[in-house]
Design an enzyme around this catalytic site. Structure first.
Site, PDB file in Angstrom:
ATOM      1  N   SER A 210       0.430  -0.952  -0.117  1.00 45.48           N
ATOM      2  CA  SER A 210       0.030   0.007   0.072  1.00 45.48           C
ATOM      3  C   SER A 210       0.627   1.059  -0.265  1.00 45.48           C
ATOM      4  O   SER A 210       1.717   1.735  -1.471  1.00 45.48           O
ATOM      5  CB  SER A 210      -0.926  -0.355   1.054  1.00 45.48           C
ATOM      6  N   ASP A 442      -8.649  -4.742  -6.319  1.00 44.87           N
ATOM      7  CA  ASP A 442      -8.190  -3.598  -5.410  1.00 44.87           C
ATOM      8  C   ASP A 442      -8.883  -2.241  -6.737  1.00 44.87           C
ATOM      9  O   ASP A 442      -8.354  -1.716  -7.756  1.00 44.87           O
ATOM     10  CB  ASP A 442      -6.694  -2.676  -6.410  1.00 44.87           C
ATOM     11  N   HIS A 477      -8.387  -4.002  -1.801  1.00 47.30           N
ATOM     12  CA  HIS A 477      -6.616  -3.583  -1.595  1.00 47.30           C
ATOM     13  C   HIS A 477      -6.499  -4.348  -0.835  1.00 47.30           C
ATOM     14  O   HIS A 477      -4.878  -4.210  -0.537  1.00 47.30           O
ATOM     15  CB  HIS A 477      -6.998  -1.890  -1.515  1.00 47.30           C
TER      16      HIS A 477
END
Lengths: 496, 496
Positions: A210, A442, A477
């Site tokens: 991330s 995502d 995600h």
């Protein structure tokens, strides 16, 4: 319903969700030292009922008791946009042992709100945010029998590293919004100081997920000779406008909460409502998609039938809908918001999420930052001269040397094509092996961005050095927190 | 910055976005009749600077001056979840002429926040929300030389139809959250009363976009014999959990704004901040995606250079980042939020968006609603008997007759497969031609849902009667407001 609720009308429905907000505010109002809310390990957390519907729930942020180690740099840090921190702390934790030639260190970069607590250890047995990815033996993505893993709380965070809730050197009161704007590069600069202090010249890997997927690249951009390999999971080389929009919506909720008070809430009520709203939005960007459809579908909270109802009316309809959380997906978001709203510092969320928006590895963006730095270079020397802080014996970091020596990019007058700009921005990574992992579901860091990163890197050097894994997990995600089999497997294979 | 702002610290940055919120509140506080905010045509709208970056901007909500027509039903309306409206108003506008046998009427269902003003007309020359889709001649999607178009403000709305801001019959004060829960079917029931009053037996088409795409189906489900054809654009047969989550996040912002006051704000300050936050989130779901990347990309607001700067420093870097709107996408969202926050009623947003979440055409969901109705049927007669309202001469609507006569679904004990449930829920539409349009870039009503609707309808009758168009416009959900060429073309072809 408590009878003390002022606005309850007898002819109107009750709103347990609004009552809960008011109860939280009332509880906080009676609390003497409100700054402790993020220091204590969830002791102030409002208890709410458990979320229905099963599914994997990763540990997002773990406000650890102070079992982390702390590195203090007494040398000033010039920030990309001209701010200067005269000194700063970085909280960190380590797993495994540094080998003799200090060649087995992996620097693990975190997501936005994580602490340095990636994995439990003897000093703190709370599961970390990557608990199942790090451990001894070949079952783990990162084998602590082979590697020395270092994870920090980022600069700007609130779990032990210097951030907006830290004391300002001038008056020892929290910085609040006097804290300067920081970038991903600034966060990584602070990490390099820590790496320097540990005597590590070259990282075996700069790895992250991330936001950490941005930093894994940024660390190598700043110090290409000091990074043997890069692992960037669900990251991007530049934040897209939709991701900026989603983070802006969160910051807006915080900044429009009157308790935010322009960032100076540390001796008053924290913006707990804005934080809850922000976290609800964030959660949508972290998960959503296929897993939610499977897990929550259109299920609603149901009041169990009484025995009488069971006996008399098998066709009893479901509960009538309510305006407070009603569908299971609503109770889930409400729960995530409640869990988080007193766990993390609002200003940290604002500064760190802004730093995510600012991340852009294209050449023009890097040139702009270089120009800003050049303009402010003299601030560091001034600061050093005028500083009353006694300096430690640590050597000037390699980074602060590089500030003056870095070769500026040569300006190209005409606009270059889009992907080309990125390849040009990534030239310092042209000889470093890279593993990139992307997840189709995502919505925050869309898959196309990981592909773009891989393609741009491949164009700038030996394509074979770039490994790109596309995953089909349903978790969006957050797949990087959950999918030990595929994410973990790819990492393990790459690190061999 | 005004010096009257209380929390401004000299050593902290300024926050023009927070100042703007506070100015709006101060302005509203001095305003005597706050209820007028949604009645006046944007007169109270806070002026903010124009958004940079070009792109098509549809008219979302048009609070029209009272140039709409109003239909009042004096017969009570039993709502799906047991509420009863003793009487209600429906605001509507029409274009074209009803032909002699009353066979050319198209009922146009709107999105969440739209008024009845779909198109300008002599009484109101403000462009409507579907201005370029409706007009005389074959250039328009709906040719007003052939068709009589009727558009209503939905039940629960705030642009002339009965909703939470309307007077409660008992005390003539606004309903607030005493307003009952409504469903898409309830909104359509109210529309059928209007259609009855116009003497129209059968609609040429029941057509709608977004929420209206749900209602175009719901209208045919309630009165299958009275709908010749259906047009459902960017709609769904059941809201998915991600869409519910996104609307929940909006409702949360509203309901946690202290000014919301559990729905009773009509004689006080409206929850303008919560509305602004909600609209920012909504805008992300309406657009985002490819168009934003093209239009805003990573562009930031720039302060124009002074002549001196221009002359002396051609390499002047961009402005330093700010925590208030900074990227163009942020100024865009901020602008959308500002524009909307005093334009629409907060309670209407809560009730109407909840009704969207509740929409589910699968058989078990329809059965559940039938059970609720059955339980509450007696309420209507009671209401009629006890009512002091003198009734108009309009006949009992076909719908209120049907309440008692509708054949309940036969319960099937074992769970049926997913898509099968939908096919079973859509059986009343088995003989009606349907046009479905979906857009790949839609994140609110994902494309798969339009495909699911088409597939389920095809399985339940002659597959040839279902036309399905997949569009590739970059505008996301809002494509239906923008793409006259493709959306308009498909409709025109279908209506011939």
């Amino acid at each position: 319903m408590s009878s003390s609720i002022p606005h309850q009308r007898p002819d109107a429905p009750s709103f347990p969700c609004v009552d809960a907000n008011e109860s939280r505010a009332a509880k906080l109002a009676t609390q003497a030292n409100k700054l402790t809310f993020i220091k204590q390990n969830n002791q102030n957390q409002v208890k709410i009922e458990d979320v229905e519907g099963e599914g994997p729930e990763p540990v997002y942020a773990t406000p650890t008791p102070a079992t982390y180690q702390s590195f203090t740099s007494h040398y000033p840090l010039l920030l990309d946009y001209g701010g200067v921190l005269p000194n700063f702390d970085i909280a960190y934790e380590t797993w495994g042992s540094l080998n003799q030639d200090k060649s087995n260190a992996i620097l693990l970069h975190t997501g936005l709100s994580a602490s340095s607590h990636a994995k439990s250890h003897p000093g703190n047995d709370t599961p970390g945010w990557w608990e199942r990815f790090i451990g001894p033996g070949s079952d783990y993505a990162i084998d602590t029998e082979k590697f020395f893993v270092i994870c920090t709380n980022v600069l700007g965070g609130c779990y032990g590293s210097t951030g907006p809730s830290s004391p300002h050197p001038e008056d020892s009161k929290p910085y609040g919004t006097r804290f300067p704007i920081i970038t991903q590069f600034d966060m990584v600069r602070a990490q390099w100081r820590l790496i320097d202090s540990l005597g590590i010249h070259k990282l075996y890997a700069s790895a992250g997920c991330s936001m950490g997927g941005m930093q894994s690249i940024a660390a190598a951009h700043l110090e290409p000779e000091r990074v043997r390999s890069i692992i960037s999971i669900s990251g991007t080389a530049r934040s897209g406008s939709t991701a900026v929009a989603m983070r802006f919506a969160q910051r807006s909720c915080l900044m429009s909460d009157p308790n935010w008070n322009r960032g100076f809430y540390y001796d008053g009520m924290p913006p707990h409502t804005g934080m809850k709203m922000a976290r609800q939005i964030a959660t949508i960007t972290y998960r959503s998609g296929p897993e939610w459809e499977q897990r929550f579908s259109r299920k609603r909270r149901v009041t169990p039938l009484s025995d009488d109802e069971m006996a008399t009316n098998v066709n009893n309809p479901g509960d009538a809908p309510k305006l407070c959380p009603d569908f299971l997906i609503e109770t889930y978001l409400d729960h995530q918001g409640e869990q988080f709203c007193l766990k993390y510092d609002a200003n940290s969320l604002i500064y760190v999420s802004k730093a995510m928006d600012l991340f852009d590895m294209t050449k023009p963006a890097l040139m702009d930052i270089d120009q800003h730095r050049k303009r402010n270079e003299n601030k560091v020397n001034k600061e050093l001269l005028g500083s009353k802080t006694s300096h430690s014996m640590e050597p000037p970091s390699l980074d602060s040397v590089q500030v003056n020596n870095r070769k500026p990019y040569i300006s190209t007058a005409p606009a270059v094509p889009y992907a080309q700009e990125l390849t040009e921005g990534l030239t310092r990574l042209s000889k470093i092996p890279v593993l990139i992992i992307g997840v189709h579901s995502d919505i925050l860091f869309p898959f196309d961005q990981q592909r773009e990163l891989a393609d741009s890197l491949r164009k700038g050097g030996d394509p074979e050095r770039v490994k790109f894994f596309a995953l089909d997990g349903p978790w969006g995600h957050d797949t990087f927190l959950i999918d030990t089999s595929n994410v973990g497997g790819a990492i393990r294979g790459f690190l061999i």
